[in-house]
Design a protein around this motif. Structure first.
Motif, mmCIF file in Angstrom:
data_model
loop_
_atom_site.group_PDB
_atom_site.id
_atom_site.type_symbol
_atom_site.label_atom_id
_atom_site.label_comp_id
_atom_site.label_asym_id
_atom_site.label_seq_id
_atom_site.Cartn_x
_atom_site.Cartn_y
_atom_site.Cartn_z
ATOM 1 N N LEU A 121 -0.138 -7.679 18.094
ATOM 2 C CA LEU A 121 -0.770 -7.722 16.781
ATOM 3 C C LEU A 121 -0.361 -6.556 15.881
ATOM 4 N N LEU A 122 -0.693 -5.308 16.254
ATOM 5 C CA LEU A 122 -0.426 -4.172 15.375
ATOM 6 C C LEU A 122 0.987 -3.628 15.500
ATOM 7 N N GLY A 123 1.647 -3.856 16.634
ATOM 8 C CA GLY A 123 2.988 -3.315 16.827
ATOM 9 C C GLY A 123 3.981 -3.771 15.775
ATOM 10 N N PRO A 124 4.129 -5.080 15.533
ATOM 11 C CA PRO A 124 5.078 -5.523 14.500
ATOM 12 C C PRO A 124 4.686 -5.069 13.098
ATOM 13 N N VAL A 125 3.409 -4.819 12.878
ATOM 14 C CA VAL A 125 2.952 -4.397 11.546
ATOM 15 C C VAL A 125 3.276 -2.931 11.294
ATOM 16 N N LEU A 126 2.993 -2.072 12.261
ATOM 17 C CA LEU A 126 3.099 -0.629 12.052
ATOM 18 C C LEU A 126 4.449 -0.049 12.442
ATOM 19 N N PHE A 127 5.144 -0.663 13.390
ATOM 20 C CA PHE A 127 6.317 -0.016 13.970
ATOM 21 C C PHE A 127 7.598 -0.834 13.826
ATOM 22 N N ASN A 128 7.611 -1.768 12.895
ATOM 23 C CA ASN A 128 8.846 -2.459 12.520
ATOM 24 C C ASN A 128 9.029 -2.281 11.020
ATOM 25 N N GLN A 129 9.164 -1.022 10.633
ATOM 26 C CA GLN A 129 9.173 -0.670 9.215
ATOM 27 C C GLN A 129 10.397 0.178 8.895
ATOM 28 N N SER A 130 10.540 0.493 7.628
ATOM 29 C CA SER A 130 11.651 1.327 7.165
ATOM 30 C C SER A 130 11.307 2.803 7.321
ATOM 31 N N PHE A 131 12.320 3.644 7.079
ATOM 32 C CA PHE A 131 12.130 5.085 7.198
ATOM 33 C C PHE A 131 11.023 5.582 6.279
ATOM 34 N N LEU A 132 10.895 5.014 5.085
ATOM 35 C CA LEU A 132 9.902 5.491 4.127
ATOM 36 C C LEU A 132 8.474 5.267 4.627
ATOM 37 N N VAL A 133 8.245 4.194 5.352
ATOM 38 C CA VAL A 133 6.906 3.951 5.893
ATOM 39 C C VAL A 133 6.589 4.981 6.969
ATOM 40 N N TYR A 134 7.555 5.271 7.837
ATOM 41 C CA TYR A 134 7.332 6.308 8.845
ATOM 42 C C TYR A 134 7.141 7.678 8.193
ATOM 43 N N PHE A 135 7.857 7.910 7.099
ATOM 44 C CA PHE A 135 7.672 9.145 6.349
ATOM 45 C C PHE A 135 6.259 9.206 5.766
ATOM 46 N N MET A 136 5.724 8.059 5.375
ATOM 47 C CA MET A 136 4.346 8.017 4.884
ATOM 48 C C MET A 136 3.364 8.392 5.990
ATOM 49 N N SER A 186 0.797 -1.224 0.000
ATOM 50 C CA SER A 186 0.000 0.000 0.000
ATOM 51 C C SER A 186 0.828 1.271 0.000
ATOM 52 N N VAL A 187 2.092 1.209 0.423
ATOM 53 C CA VAL A 187 2.876 2.431 0.627
ATOM 54 C C VAL A 187 2.932 3.310 -0.628
ATOM 55 N N PRO A 188 3.367 2.805 -1.800
ATOM 56 C CA PRO A 188 3.395 3.683 -2.969
ATOM 57 C C PRO A 188 2.008 4.165 -3.387
ATOM 58 N N ILE A 189 0.980 3.352 -3.145
ATOM 59 C CA ILE A 189 -0.382 3.784 -3.488
ATOM 60 C C ILE A 189 -0.802 4.946 -2.600
ATOM 61 N N VAL A 190 -0.439 4.885 -1.321
ATOM 62 C CA VAL A 190 -0.787 5.976 -0.402
ATOM 63 C C VAL A 190 -0.105 7.273 -0.830
ATOM 64 N N PHE A 191 1.187 7.210 -1.143
ATOM 65 C CA PHE A 191 1.878 8.423 -1.599
ATOM 66 C C PHE A 191 1.229 8.956 -2.875
ATOM 67 N N GLY A 192 0.923 8.058 -3.823
ATOM 68 C CA GLY A 192 0.280 8.504 -5.047
ATOM 69 C C GLY A 192 -1.087 9.101 -4.795
ATOM 70 N N ALA A 193 -1.857 8.499 -3.889
ATOM 71 C CA ALA A 193 -3.185 9.023 -3.576
ATOM 72 C C ALA A 193 -3.098 10.400 -2.924
ATOM 73 N N LEU A 194 -2.112 10.611 -2.059
ATOM 74 C CA LEU A 194 -1.935 11.933 -1.451
ATOM 75 C C LEU A 194 -1.639 12.976 -2.525
ATOM 76 N N GLY A 195 -0.765 12.619 -3.491
ATOM 77 C CA GLY A 195 -0.501 13.538 -4.587
ATOM 78 C C GLY A 195 -1.745 13.811 -5.400
ATOM 79 N N GLY A 196 -2.578 12.778 -5.619
ATOM 80 C CA GLY A 196 -3.815 12.978 -6.353
ATOM 81 C C GLY A 196 -4.798 13.860 -5.617
ATOM 82 N N VAL A 197 -4.884 13.707 -4.293
ATOM 83 C CA VAL A 197 -5.793 14.531 -3.495
ATOM 84 C C VAL A 197 -5.390 16.002 -3.576
ATOM 85 N N ILE A 198 -4.100 16.290 -3.398
ATOM 86 C CA ILE A 198 -3.653 17.681 -3.450
ATOM 87 C C ILE A 198 -3.895 18.271 -4.834
ATOM 88 N N GLY A 199 -3.558 17.505 -5.891
ATOM 89 C CA GLY A 199 -3.739 18.009 -7.240
ATOM 90 C C GLY A 199 -5.188 18.336 -7.546
#
Length: 425
Positions: free
Chosen positions: A256-271, A134-147
């Motif tokens: 449950l959610l901790g390993p999913v949301l908070f064991n990620q790379s810098f780009l996910v946190y940037f998202m 989902s990460v690249p889709i989220v970034f793309g969707a944010l760009g689409g919303v602003i545009g």
């Protein structure tokens, strides 16, 4: 003598009640399809859900449930929720939001229980994979919303993702620094959006046509550069330094959610930061007020001193930078090198997420997560060996997207001035 005047008769206002059968019809169709699936391909045994990893601080272990009783019980609840939606429609009531959410959760767990009969459903892996997709889709969707909020339809999200991925791979390989690659990806996205802004805003070219042409152009350009530049110099120019996982102490141990949301790379946190910043800025700042004004009523915005076309120009480029950052995820996290057409049409899914999310950053993010989950679910179902034909498995993410947009959104009104050039005068 008192002079009394009889009050004039006042007609009661006419109340027009409108039925909204869309939700009831959608839930009815989904319930019939699930019932047919459970009846025609009935499965017995036990389904095991793994709720945590082996190294979790608070191990939740595995939960096994009988497949058939749980599936039929879930189907009964889905029928009840569908009947509730039908009753609301017949009574001219709007169904509550929780009804759709409860239906979606129950349908998902019922389907997973059916699919995992005599098998194992790794919940952590399923959710982590969905977030990754989902990460690249989220970034793309944010760009689409602003545009679109600023009045420019950004069909070129696919090109921005692809050129961002190419730029990230090239610069990260040269410098050995993934942050330089991320900056290069954002610049790459801006270069694509700059062309869109010039033609759509300055020269008043049809925005959708410009976006489609840009997607084709970027696809051809990156393919050409890949063949003459990256392939013969693969070790030097197509071996980018990547972002490693950065587990956040404490938060990663949340069950449950901790390993999913908070064991990620810098780009996910940037998202995470980008979603929060765009959502807050769009509704809580002067910038957001001006963006929405320009996208809804450019003439009114112009009369109060807002420079409409410059506002559109700079925000389209901001949208391109955000979408370009999504492209960096392909080469700096997901696949450590650039390949031709590696975005695989996710830019168009991001555009669908914008519509599904009703041009709201939070809702668009949730729509992007839905598509990512459907894509990863397709992979899981293949591993579990379900009787669903493989051809349908490949279609699953796109079918979910179409059902979501057509069934739960249908006709929706975007920003009034989106796609319309503004001519001062």
């Amino acid at each position: 003598m008192t002079n009394t005047t009889a009050p004039a008769s006042v007609e009661a206002p006419t109340v027009v009640r409108v039925r909204r059968p869309k939700l009831a019809i959608t839930l009815g169709v989904l319930t019939v399809l699930l019932a047919a699936l459970f009846i025609l391909a009935a499965r017995e045994g036990w389904t095991t859900f793994r709720l945590s990893g082996a190294d979790a601080l608070i191990p939740l272990g595995e939960v096994s449930i009988p497949t058939a009783p749980f599936v039929w019980g879930t189907l009964a609840l889905l029928v009840a929720l569908t009947a509730w939606a039908v009753a609301d429609t017949l009574a001219y009531r709007r169904s509550p939001l929780w009804l759709s959410i409860a239906y979606g959760i129950l349908a998902l767990f019922g389907f997973l229980t059916w699919a995992g009969a005599d098998g194992l459903v790794p919940v952590i892996s399923l959710l982590s994979g969905a977030l990754s997709i989902s990460v690249p889709i989220v970034f793309g969707a944010l760009g689409g919303v602003i545009g679109e909020r600023v009045g420019v339809v950004n069909v070129a999200i696919e090109g921005q993702l692809l050129f961002g991925a190419f730029s990230a791979a090239l610069l990260s390989s040269i410098t050995g620094n993934p942050f330089v690659g991320l900056l290069g990806a954002m610049i790459g996205g801006v270069l694509v959006s700059l062309v869109l802004a010039v033609f759509a805003i300055k020269y008043l070219v049809e925005q959708v046509i410009v976006g489609v042409v840009l997607n084709v152009l970027v696809t051809g350009l990156t393919g050409f550069l890949f063949g003459i530049l990256l392939v013969p110099n693969e070790l030097e120019l197509n071996r980018p330094a990547t972002f490693d996982r950065l587990p956040i102490p404490g938060l990663v141990e949340i069950p449950l959610l901790g390993p999913v949301l908070f064991n990620q790379s810098f780009l996910v946190y940037f998202m995470y930061f980008a979603v929060a910043a765009v959502a807050w800025g769009l509704y809580r700042t002067r910038w957001g007020l001006r963006v929405r004004a320009v996208g809804e009523h450019p003439q009114a915005a112009d009369t109060v001193g807002i420079r409409v076309n410059p506002m559109r120009f700079w925000n389209v480029n901001l949208a391109g930078a955000i979408a370009g950052a999504g492209g960096a995820y392909f080469t700096l996290v997901s696949v450590p090198q650039f390949n031709e057409e590696m975005t695989g049409g996710l830019g168009f899914i991001a555009l669908a997420a914008v519509i599904f999310g009703r041009w709201d950053p939070i809702r668009a993010t949730l729509a992007a997560l839905l598509f990512g989950f459907a894509t990863n679910l397709q992979n899981l179902l293949s591993v579990l060996g379900t009787p669903i034909p493989s051809q349908f498995m490949l279609m699953l993410p796109y079918v979910v997207t179409i059902l979501a947009v057509a069934g739960f959104v249908g006709q929706s009104r975007g920003p009034a001035a989106a796609g319309k050039p503004y001519i001062k005068g």
